[in-house]
Design an enzyme around this catalytic site. Sequence first.
Site, PDB file in Angstrom:
ATOM      1  N   HIS A   1      34.165  33.800  47.408  1.00 18.61           N
ATOM      2  CA  HIS A   1      33.946  33.378  48.793  1.00 18.61           C
ATOM      3  C   HIS A   1      34.926  34.100  49.701  1.00 18.61           C
ATOM      4  CE1 HIS A   1      33.377  30.737  52.272  1.00 18.61           C
ATOM      5  NE2 HIS A   1      32.225  30.419  51.689  1.00 18.61           N
TER       6      HIS A   1
ATOM      7  N   ASP B   1      26.731  27.702  46.391  1.00 21.18           N
ATOM      8  CA  ASP B   1      25.401  28.145  45.967  1.00 21.18           C
ATOM      9  C   ASP B   1      25.190  28.079  44.461  1.00 21.18           C
ATOM     10  OD1 ASP B   1      24.355  28.740  48.489  1.00 21.18           O
ATOM     11  OD2 ASP B   1      25.566  30.551  48.558  1.00 21.18           O
TER      12      ASP B   1
ATOM     13  N   HIS C   1      23.601  35.599  53.785  1.00 20.36           N
ATOM     14  CA  HIS C   1      24.030  34.301  54.309  1.00 20.36           C
ATOM     15  C   HIS C   1      23.370  33.162  53.519  1.00 20.36           C
ATOM     16  CE1 HIS C   1      25.363  31.211  56.886  1.00 20.36           C
ATOM     17  NE2 HIS C   1      24.764  31.518  58.018  1.00 20.36           N
TER      18      HIS C   1
HETATM   19  C1  LIG Z   1      31.047  35.998  48.856  1.00 15.30           C
HETATM   20  C2  LIG Z   1      31.632  37.418  48.717  1.00 15.30           C
HETATM   21  C3  LIG Z   1      30.799  38.351  49.608  1.00 15.30           C
HETATM   22  C4  LIG Z   1      33.097  37.385  49.178  1.00 15.30           C
HETATM   23  O1  LIG Z   1      33.540  38.666  49.151  1.00 15.30           O
HETATM   24  P1  LIG Z   1      35.038  39.120  49.506  1.00 15.30           P
HETATM   25  O2  LIG Z   1      35.888  37.997  49.903  1.00 15.30           O
HETATM   26  O3  LIG Z   1      34.884  40.221  50.451  1.00 15.30           O
HETATM   27  O4  LIG Z   1      35.571  39.570  48.137  1.00 15.30           O
HETATM   28  P2  LIG Z   1      35.479  41.032  47.628  1.00 15.30           P
HETATM   29  O5  LIG Z   1      34.065  41.471  47.619  1.00 15.30           O
HETATM   30  O6  LIG Z   1      36.472  41.864  48.377  1.00 15.30           O
HETATM   31  O7  LIG Z   1      35.996  40.845  46.141  1.00 15.30           O
HETATM   32  C5  LIG Z   1      37.338  40.842  45.702  1.00 15.30           C
HETATM   33  C6  LIG Z   1      37.317  41.202  44.211  1.00 15.30           C
HETATM   34  O8  LIG Z   1      36.617  40.183  43.485  1.00 15.30           O
HETATM   35  C7  LIG Z   1      35.427  40.689  42.875  1.00 15.30           C
HETATM   36  N1  LIG Z   1      34.345  39.737  43.112  1.00 15.30           N
HETATM   37  C8  LIG Z   1      34.146  39.026  44.234  1.00 15.30           C
HETATM   38  N2  LIG Z   1      33.062  38.247  44.083  1.00 15.30           N
HETATM   39  C9  LIG Z   1      32.603  38.484  42.850  1.00 15.30           C
HETATM   40  C10 LIG Z   1      31.504  37.985  42.147  1.00 15.30           C
HETATM   41  N3  LIG Z   1      30.695  37.090  42.669  1.00 15.30           N
HETATM   42  N4  LIG Z   1      31.288  38.451  40.916  1.00 15.30           N
HETATM   43  C11 LIG Z   1      32.103  39.355  40.360  1.00 15.30           C
HETATM   44  N5  LIG Z   1      33.179  39.875  40.986  1.00 15.30           N
HETATM   45  C12 LIG Z   1      33.418  39.430  42.217  1.00 15.30           C
HETATM   46  C13 LIG Z   1      35.142  41.985  43.608  1.00 15.30           C
HETATM   47  O9  LIG Z   1      34.397  42.880  42.818  1.00 15.30           O
HETATM   48  C14 LIG Z   1      36.527  42.481  43.933  1.00 15.30           C
HETATM   49  O10 LIG Z   1      37.039  43.069  42.763  1.00 15.30           O
HETATM   50  P3  LIG Z   1      38.058  44.332  42.830  1.00 15.30           P
HETATM   51  O11 LIG Z   1      39.300  43.769  43.463  1.00 15.30           O
HETATM   52  O12 LIG Z   1      38.215  44.741  41.418  1.00 15.30           O
HETATM   53  O13 LIG Z   1      37.377  45.349  43.681  1.00 15.30           O
HETATM   54  C15 LIG Z   1      31.570  37.878  47.252  1.00 15.30           C
HETATM   55  O14 LIG Z   1      32.395  37.046  46.474  1.00 15.30           O
HETATM   56  C16 LIG Z   1      30.145  37.885  46.700  1.00 15.30           C
HETATM   57  O15 LIG Z   1      29.392  38.844  46.928  1.00 15.30           O
HETATM   58  N6  LIG Z   1      29.728  36.820  45.956  1.00 15.30           N
HETATM   59  C17 LIG Z   1      28.397  36.741  45.393  1.00 15.30           C
HETATM   60  C18 LIG Z   1      27.383  36.288  46.444  1.00 15.30           C
HETATM   61  C19 LIG Z   1      27.477  34.829  46.783  1.00 15.30           C
HETATM   62  O16 LIG Z   1      27.591  33.971  45.914  1.00 15.30           O
HETATM   63  N7  LIG Z   1      27.420  34.546  48.087  1.00 15.30           N
HETATM   64  C20 LIG Z   1      27.465  33.193  48.613  1.00 15.30           C
HETATM   65  C21 LIG Z   1      28.758  32.933  49.313  1.00 15.30           C
HETATM   66  S1  LIG Z   1      28.840  31.227  49.844  1.00 15.30           S
END
Ligand SMILES: CC(C)(COP(=O)(O)OP(=O)(O)OC[C@H]1O[C@@H](n2cnc3c(N)ncnc32)[C@H](O)[C@@H]1OP(=O)(O)O)[C@@H](O)C(=O)NCCC(=O)NCCS
Length: 385
Positions: free
Chosen positions: A266, A320, A227
């Site tokens: 996101h 972030d 978070h």
């Molecule tokens: C925020 C987050 C959890 C959202 O996740 P989500 O909506 O569930 O998206 P998913 O994890 O299902 O990702 C969808 C696709 O994009 C990719 N992806 C998503 N975020 C990514 C990232 N930051 N870097 C690289 N690839 C990413 C995933 O690997 C996935 O690829 P695939 O389709 O080949 O499997 C994720 O983007 C993340 O972990 N980001 C990094 C952490 C971060 O910055 N958090 C702060 C959020 S405000």
Amino acid sequence: MADAQQTTVQFARGLEGVIAAETRIGFVDGNLGRLVYRGFDISTLVEQSNYEEVSYLLLNGKLPNKEEYSNYVSRLKKLKYLEKDEYDLISKLGKVSHPMSTLRTVVSYIGAKDPRTVEPDVAVQEDLGLELIAKMPTIVAAINRAHNGLDFVKPDPDLSYSSDFFYQSLGRKPSTIEAKMLDTALILHADHGMNASTFAAMLTISTLSDMYSSATSAISALKGPLHGGANERALSLIQKVGVPENAEKIIGEMIDRKDKIMGFGHRVYKVYDPRAKILKQFAERVTTANKQQVLFKTANKIEEVMISRLGSKGIFPNVDFYSGMLYYSIGFNPDIFTPIFAVGRISGWVARALEYVRDNKIFRPKALYSGETGPKKYVPVNERD
Ligand SMILES: CC(C)(COP(=O)(O)OP(=O)(O)OC[C@H]1O[C@@H](n2cnc3c(N)ncnc32)[C@H](O)[C@@H]1OP(=O)(O)O)[C@@H](O)C(=O)NCCC(=O)NCCS
């Protein structure tokens, strides 16, 4: 085995997609990249308003008139001071504890001393909420000082909410651009849908517990890296890449390995996060002013590589990516980034907790039972294998 009754409501892990409350406070449009507080676009508020006014807006549903604004600001200024024993506790925990753990403990401690926290009615909850909003910058600034082994800087009665937070944290008055940047960052973090910490605040108050307990729950939820902690990691990635020329190779290899790049992607926004768009403009201006352009240029190149490789999947910078870099470039250390988030978010926590408790229903979801249903025979301990 699940019984029939339990499966009448759809099972959603982590409550994903479940609507559990109604709100008039804030709205996130992930497809259009809009963040709205009480009908105002976030970009309008950061351009024309300030944190105090936005906090009033979140709590009261409208912008204050001149007199309401001046009364609200005076109340915040009056309530922002801490007592000696509260500073002593911060000193004691200062170097040994993580700033988020100290924050949770200090907020809980102040609430524990306050007799109004025993069965408060809604009017008392409002007073407690205002007190929390007023004290949060003073608490976090003091934690920052103690954690870094520095003497406390007491609040300045004349400074605004965010400038006084800057001053007490860093021991110097902000420049005009620094003051505007920090105020903007606090506004951008003030509310963001029913995220985990906001839900924790609402869940706790729904038991008719008090506002200090509600904020303590929210801080506990914000502490987790899923978070509140991504900006710290985004900054360390930018520092690891070091110069723009390294971005293509390092980030490219990380994408090929399917690493998650911190500060991108996101759950709700599938276009550019509107908060990141605003912070990016500040990042360029602030790093130019304080001669840390290489940080910004490296971040910008990382963004370019990410968008060219993953933009088609809806992966863009989130709030972030630029916030950690901005805080660092004006002198904050990374372990205080999440408490700064809490300073901004306190208004959203209080506003949403109050909105919920005014029309309260205790949260009580169910779990899908997948254990044995028995009935099993009890075997005394000395007869078991
Ligand atoms: C925020 C987050 C959890 C959202 O996740 P989500 O909506 O569930 O998206 P998913 O994890 O299902 O990702 C969808 C696709 O994009 C990719 N992806 C998503 N975020 C990514 C990232 N930051 N870097 C690289 N690839 C990413 C995933 O690997 C996935 O690829 P695939 O389709 O080949 O499997 C994720 O983007 C993340 O972990 N980001 C990094 C952490 C971060 O910055 N958090 C702060 C959020 S405000």
